[in-house]
Design an enzyme around this catalytic site. Structure first.
Site, PDB file in Angstrom:
ATOM      1  N   SER A 106      15.554  21.989 -15.070  1.00 59.20           N
ATOM      2  CA  SER A 106      14.389  22.818 -15.354  1.00 59.20           C
ATOM      3  C   SER A 106      14.875  24.176 -15.846  1.00 59.20           C
ATOM      4  O   SER A 106      15.903  24.676 -15.398  1.00 59.20           O
ATOM      5  CB  SER A 106      13.557  22.989 -14.087  1.00 59.20           C
ATOM      6  OG  SER A 106      12.783  24.170 -14.171  1.00 59.20           O
TER       7      SER A 106
ATOM      8  N   LYS B 238      16.205  21.773  -9.764  1.00 59.77           N
ATOM      9  CA  LYS B 238      15.542  20.568 -10.268  1.00 59.77           C
ATOM     10  C   LYS B 238      16.484  19.607 -10.998  1.00 59.77           C
ATOM     11  O   LYS B 238      17.410  20.012 -11.674  1.00 59.77           O
ATOM     12  CB  LYS B 238      14.403  20.941 -11.231  1.00 59.77           C
ATOM     13  CG  LYS B 238      13.175  21.491 -10.548  1.00 59.77           C
ATOM     14  CD  LYS B 238      12.462  20.500  -9.655  1.00 59.77           C
ATOM     15  CE  LYS B 238      11.459  19.644 -10.359  1.00 59.77           C
ATOM     16  NZ  LYS B 238      10.322  20.257 -10.951  1.00 59.77           N
TER      17      LYS B 238
ATOM     18  N   GLU C 145      10.176   8.782 -16.464  1.00 63.92           N
ATOM     19  CA  GLU C 145       8.797   9.203 -16.745  1.00 63.92           C
ATOM     20  C   GLU C 145       8.371   8.772 -18.144  1.00 63.92           C
ATOM     21  O   GLU C 145       7.219   8.396 -18.382  1.00 63.92           O
ATOM     22  CB  GLU C 145       8.673  10.722 -16.613  1.00 63.92           C
ATOM     23  CG  GLU C 145       8.837  11.201 -15.179  1.00 63.92           C
ATOM     24  CD  GLU C 145       9.053  12.697 -15.122  1.00 63.92           C
ATOM     25  OE1 GLU C 145       8.056  13.427 -15.035  1.00 63.92           O
ATOM     26  OE2 GLU C 145      10.215  13.148 -15.183  1.00 63.92           O
TER      27      GLU C 145
ATOM     28  N   HIS D 143       0.829  -1.214   0.000  1.00 61.59           N
ATOM     29  CA  HIS D 143       0.000   0.000   0.000  1.00 61.59           C
ATOM     30  C   HIS D 143       0.863   1.263   0.000  1.00 61.59           C
ATOM     31  O   HIS D 143       0.426   2.319   0.442  1.00 61.59           O
ATOM     32  CB  HIS D 143      -0.947   0.053   1.208  1.00 61.59           C
ATOM     33  CG  HIS D 143      -1.651  -1.239   1.494  1.00 61.59           C
ATOM     34  ND1 HIS D 143      -2.901  -1.543   1.024  1.00 61.59           N
ATOM     35  CD2 HIS D 143      -1.239  -2.344   2.189  1.00 61.59           C
ATOM     36  CE1 HIS D 143      -3.262  -2.755   1.419  1.00 61.59           C
ATOM     37  NE2 HIS D 143      -2.255  -3.268   2.123  1.00 61.59           N
TER      38      HIS D 143
END
Ligand code: ARG
Length: 484
Positions: free
Chosen positions: A296, A302, A309, A175
């Protein structure tokens, strides 16, 4: 091959489709409408089949000569012409003309330009229906071999990291809640197992697809004395397909390969998702180097895991590709239907996407660094050794597991109330819950001892991880020897 696209909208349509087709134009007085040419053409994508198409034609030609259907001299001219075409296409010196529809007609038309009359004999006892089915099976077979090699490489990379991190503890989750400590090596080995089954599925699909449609002709077979066993053997197929209707009309081989690819992509997307979570500032479980992250344009701090992704994202199109072909095939009457020309793009797209995903996953696995202190600290957070405490009570105090669970639960509540980890409770505090507890309970409360004790077959103990790494290395080495 020349990069001109068939759906080049800039080209005036009126210039296309004036004359009747040279391949099947016998009973046609006029040429097709420009839009007919455009919707009919598959050359824009099926040119990727050129190697398989030429190999198939060469095998067919050898068989025609052997069966006396064409002369040896004609066969020689055809073979030489096909060799020339192969070199032209490889060198990007091949002219594409949408009026010639597909790769099969392009090769044949060019052959006629090169060698004249004998070119027209190559299509003896053959149809584009068995030709395309043969080409496509050969293409999918090659693609499966590339995917398999990519997955084997991914497994090797996972094994190297699993060995390195065999004893590095981390929280295991259910979970996405900290559940029990595991080793990072064990976690990585889970993906070695998944990749192993993915390879098994691809291998099964390969074995089932490896029969030759060639010689089934349009749909009914042929009255000419062909030798389908010869062409099947020549092209590395196990046998000719036994039913000509089935041979030209089924695409289950592509669906089966796509299904295996979709499942594999789903596995990779889970690994990718874990990398996304693990590299976040909130987790800091692992880090990726500059090689596998991007910055970024506005936020200087970043470091984005774009590759992960995209592996996660591409599963969408791969599953979509499977779905597209399933729906295209659904309800098609036997035998061939032009709908089936739509079979190639989803397969090409899925193979291209999955090859990228596998390579990017292997790259990230080789690149990532585990943050051992953070993993170790996180492994103990959330009372993850509570099960070890309960197991201890079963082992040492001969308690039924349900009662032991209850005792451990009360001790966890106590620790929570005092805002301390389990191992920071005193013996007296624990004895207040269960008087028979002794000081050797502390040995099982630490995360290192917890993972070390999980020696059941398939468990997370570092010793198990090392054994599994060795087992897989031996398996992969044997596979490599058999392939050679
Ligand atoms: N380009 C076609 C395809 O991919 C080849 C087969 C054409 N057959 C036919 N009967 N028109 O399906």
């Amino acid at each position: 091959m020349a990069a001109r696209k068939t759906s080049d909208k800039a080209k005036p349509r009126s210039r296309q489709g004036k004359a009747a087709n040279s391949m099947w134009g016998g009973r046609f007085a006029a040429g097709p409408a420009a839009i007919m040419t455009e919707i009919n053409a598959s050359i824009g994508f099926d040119r990727r089949l050129f190697r398989q198409d030429i190999a198939g034609s060469q095998a067919h030609c050898r068989m025609l000569v052997k069966q006396g259907l064409i002369s040896a001299a004609e066969g020689k001219k055809i073979q030489a012409g096909l060799e020339t075409i192969l070199r032209e296409i490889e060198a990007g010196r091949f002219r594409i003309d949408p009026k010639l529809e597909d790769i099969h007609m392009h090769v044949e038309a060019r052959l006629a330009e090169l060698i004249g009359e004998p070119a027209g004999r190559l299509h003896t006892a053959r149809s584009r229906n068995d030709q395309v089915a043969t080409d496509f099976r050969l293409w999918v077979r090659d693609a499966i071999d590339r995917l398999d090699a990519g997955l084997a490489d991914l497994q090797h990379k996972l094994l190297a990291r699993a060995e390195e991190y065999a004893a590095t503890v981390m929280p295991g989750f259910t979970h996405l809640q900290a559940a029990q400590p595991v080793t990072f090596g064990h976690h990585l080995m889970a993906y070695v197992e998944m990749a192993g089954r993915d390879r098994g599925r691809l291998k099964d699909a390969r074995a089932r697809l490896n029969e030759s449609p060639l010689g089934a002709a349009a749909l009914a077979g042929t009255s000419l004395p062909v030798d389908r066993h010869m062409t099947a053997k020549d092209l590395g197929f196990a046998a000719p397909m036994a039913n000509s209707l089935d041979a030209v009309s089924d695409r289950d081989f592509a669906l089966e390969a796509l299904s295996a690819m979709a499942i594999c992509a789903v596995h990779l997307s889970r690994l990718a998702e874990e990398i996304v979570i693990w590299t976040s500032a909130q987790f800091r479980f692992v880090s990726l180097s500059d090689a596998f992250t991007t910055g970024s344009s506005i936020m200087p701090q970043k470091r984005n895991p774009d590759a992960a992704e995209l592996v996660r994202g591409k599963v969408g199109r791969i599953v979509g590709d499977l779905n597209a072909l399933l729906v295209t095939m659904k309800g098609l009457p036997l035998a061939y239907g032009k709908d089936m020309q739509e079979d190639k793009e989803p397969v090409f797209d899925a193979v291209d996407s999955l090859e990228l995903c596998i390579a990017a996953s292997a790259g990230m696995i080789a690149d990532l660094k585990a943050n051992a202190p953070v993993l170790q600290a996180a492994a103990g957070e959330g009372y993850t050794t509570a099960t070890d405490l309960a197991d201890w009570c079963v082992r040492k105090l001969d308690m039924p597991f349900r009662s032991a669970h209850h005792v451990a639960g009360r001790i966890v509540r106590l620790a929570e109330e005092r805002n301390r980890p389990l191992e920071a409770l005193t013996l007296a505090e624990m004895q207040a819950v269960e008087p028979r507890i002794t000081k050797d309970v502390f040995a099982v409360l630490g995360v290192q001892n917890s993972v070390k004790s999980r020696i059941s077959y398939g468990g997370t103990a570092p010793a198990n991880v090392k054994k599994q790494v060795a087992r897989w290395r031996a398996l992969l080495a044997k596979e490599g020897r058999n392939a050679r």
